[in-house]
Scaffold this motif. Structure first.
Motif: not given
Length: 310
Positions: A224, A226, A254, A256
């Motif tokens: 995760g 990114r 994608s 967050k």
């Protein structure tokens, strides 16, 4: 080593004097990988990797055999531009015999400069442009000397058979690989001279580097991360532009809430800037301009700034 070279990947040239009057000196070019200046172990490993590769390549081409890798006189790291015709012979994929200019500090022969030039004046002009350090250039002996060398590159021996030697960024390694290599594994990988045949092709060389980038990117996405994935896009662009564009296209969707949007914005814009000669980039930009939502709009604005100063 110039301060601006400390952290970033760059070409470094090691000079190995001829072992006998009938032999030609070797000028070995390797990539010293990127390493964050704040992480001393990473910087030390990057230096050790460059040194080890240069020694292994010189060993393979010197014919030293069981005597082991020869010792270099020193190393030289000019700024080279792949778009500059004057730098083309130093940046060639495979090495060959070259006639270059050589000079060094009078009392410190290991502090040398070597480079191209149609005549000596052209060499000094090239040197002034390739090393932004007037004091350093002023210490070098004049006149320079014309010498014959054999350029040896990372593609002149089969380093592709030990691909961890080809990382352009220490971050391409896993934590376990870094620990192993920095604790003796690097010496084991270079304990014998690499083979010089069969010849390494550009496709083979690029594929080896691409696998390293893809592996690092898969780790980023699996965890995760990114932000790291966004910065990885510019590395991917060097070896697989369509895959880089696909990554850039999907990352904005994608994100967050806690992601580093500013860092990701710059990373994606920089990757798109590096892809400016790719025809498919125009299609992606057209779609993004039509959508013109938050992050994509920020990326487009940053890209416009970067594209104005290529």
């Amino acid at each position: 080593m110039a301060p601006w070279r400390m952290g970033i990947a760059h070409e470094r040239f090691y000079f190995f004097p001829a072992a006998a009057p009938t032999l030609t000196p070797l000028l070995v070019r390797v990539v010293r990988p990127t390493a964050p200046n704040a992480a001393e172990p990473a910087v030390e490993f990057a230096e050790a990797l460059a040194d080890a590769k240069a020694g292994a390549l010189a060993w393979a081409w010197s014919g030293a055999g069981e005597a082991g890798p020869p010792a270099p006189l020193g190393d030289f790291a000019p700024y080279l531009d792949e778009q500059d015709p004057n730098d083309a012979e130093l940046l060639a994929f495979h090495g060959r015999a070259l006639e270059l200019w050589w000079t060094a500090e009078e009392l410190l022969p290991a502090s040398f400069a070597i480079g191209p030039g149609a005549d000596e004046a052209a060499f000094w002009d090239w040197l002034a442009a390739s090393r932004d350090d007037d004091a350093y250039v002023a210490r070098l002996r004049r006149p320079a000397t014309r010498i014959h060398v054999r350029l040896v590159t990372e593609a002149d021996a089969r380093l592709v058979d030990t691909p961890l030697l080809l990382v352009d960024d220490v971050d391409w390694l896993t934590a376990d690989e870094f620990a192993h290599l920095s604790r003796g594994g690097l010496a084991a990988l270079t304990a014998q001279p690499p083979a010089t045949s069969p010849a390494v092709t550009q496709a083979e060389f690029r594929a080896a580097k691409l696998r390293l980038v893809e592996r690092a990117l898969a780790h980023d996405l699996a965890h995760g991360d990114r932000r790291s994935a966004a910065f990885r896009a510019s590395e991917l662009a060097r070896f697989d532009p369509p895959a880089a564009l696909a990554l850039i296209e999907r990352l904005p969707g994608s994100l967050k809430r806690n992601d580093d949007r500013k860092g990701i914005t710059w990373a994606l814009a920089y990757a798109l800037h590096r892809l400016r000669r790719e025809p498919a980039r125009a299609e992606l930009l057209e779609r993004w301009r039509a959508a013109c939502d938050g992050l994509r709009g920020d990326v487009l604005a940053e890209l416009d700034r970067l594209d104005r100063y290529p």
